[in-house]
Design an enzyme around this catalytic site. Structure first.
Site: not given
Ligand code: NA7
Length: 304
Positions: A172, A240
């Site tokens: 991911k 992030k």
């Protein structure tokens, strides 16, 4: 017996995921830090629990989808957290994007309570979540994945088992680095043609017929030109994820120069956000800001 599913985190992604679980006929128990964000799913038939611990105590499968590593730590290990209520034999599926190391720690904590764990972050954005077309990137055991496939099928269309715990998060983070870089590359190229006096639309027109074309750019390009920054995937979360990718690369001793540069750009664009969330395609503001600064006359020198 029907599978009881718990869902923790009713943000941009979690809310449509909960609605799809309800549509598929699951008994769904939810908790969200801000209770008012649960109103719509409660009206659609979900049950409210007073804490993550209670969600876990009610559920065969618990899905968590919260913002970042500190949020997941809070929800799992905090007072009245999931781990305090997890039933032996149940499965915790974490669809938040966090570090692979945190996924492995969560897996160990589940195992010590006789429960199983899968890291299963998603791609597809709010559009995919609403349509039930998310793609899950899974780390863990095939047998455990098999036990939760009907739950994943209610929210997504595909899942890939990528290796042991943490593998889903690793892929991911790599995926999001590609998306961040593609969108940043388009923003930079748009700035170049605009600075040269060529309408930005012309670049998109040619792009659509070229090898540089990409599905993400087909969607984000027009939104950038319209300055429609309604968040499908918030810029703060992309920032992030770039930081998490760099943290992982640091642990592996691997340089990621393009990702490092993108993190700086997204960081600067994040600093330009005033008020509510914006989508990560608002990274285009970085170049607009730079162009505006270049047009400003220099400040007169101060002092002697
Ligand atoms: P959102 O829309 O920012 O939602 C984040 C969710 O996480 C939301 O339910 C928050 O609750 C919850 N949250 C945030 N911090 C905490 C803490 N400390 N404790 C408990 N719950 C918390 O994000 P998305 O839905 O777009 O994305 C979710 C994840 O998927 C993220 O990792 C992405 O990178 C991918 P709130 O409603 O603010 O009280």
């Amino acid at each position: 017996m029907q599978t009881a599913v718990g869902l923790i985190g009713l943000g941009l992604m979690g809310k449509p995921m909960a609605l799809n679980l309800l549509r598929a006929g699951f008994v769904v128990t939810v908790w969200n830090r801000t209770r008012t964000r649960a109103d719509e799913v409660l009206r659609a038939g979900a049950q409210w629990a007073e804490s993550p611990r209670e969600v876990a105590a009610e559920s065969d499968v618990v899905v968590t989808i919260v913002s970042d590593p500190p949020a997941l730590e809070q929800v799992l290990w905090g007072e009245r957290g999931v781990l305090a209520g997890l039933r032996p034999g149940s499965v915790l599926v974490d669809s938040s994007t966090v570090s692979p190391a945190l996924a492995r720690r969560a897996a160990e904590a589940c195992a010590s309570r006789g429960a199983d764990f899968l890291d299963a972050p998603v791609t597809g954005g709010t559009w995919g979540a609403e349509k039930g077309e998310l793609v899950f990137m899974v780390g863990g055991q095939a047998e455990v994945l098999q036990r939760v496939e009907s739950v994943l099928a209610a929210m997504g269309r595909r899942w890939f088992l990528l290796g042991p715990h943490g593998a889903g998060q690793t892929v991911k983070l790599a995926m999001n680095a590609i998306l961040a870089l593609q969108v940043q590359a388009l923003a930079e190229a748009l700035a170049l043609v605009a600075a040269a006096g060529i309408p930005a639309e012309r670049l998109l027109e040619v792009l659509a017929s070229s090898m540089a074309r990409a599905p993400v750019l087909d969607i984000k390009g027009p939104l950038m030109l319209q300055r429609n920054f309604a968040p499908s995937f918030p810029l703060r979360l992309m920032h992030k994820d770039l930081s998490l990718a760099l943290e992982l690369a640091g642990q592996l001793g691997l340089p990621l120069p393009a990702t490092a540069a993108a993190r700086e750009t997204y960081s600067a664009a994040k600093g330009l956000v005033r008020g509510g969330d914006v989508d990560y395609c608002a990274v285009v503001r970085f170049w607009e800001n730079a162009a505006a600064a270049a047009e400003r006359p220099p400040e007169p020198a101060r002092g002697a």
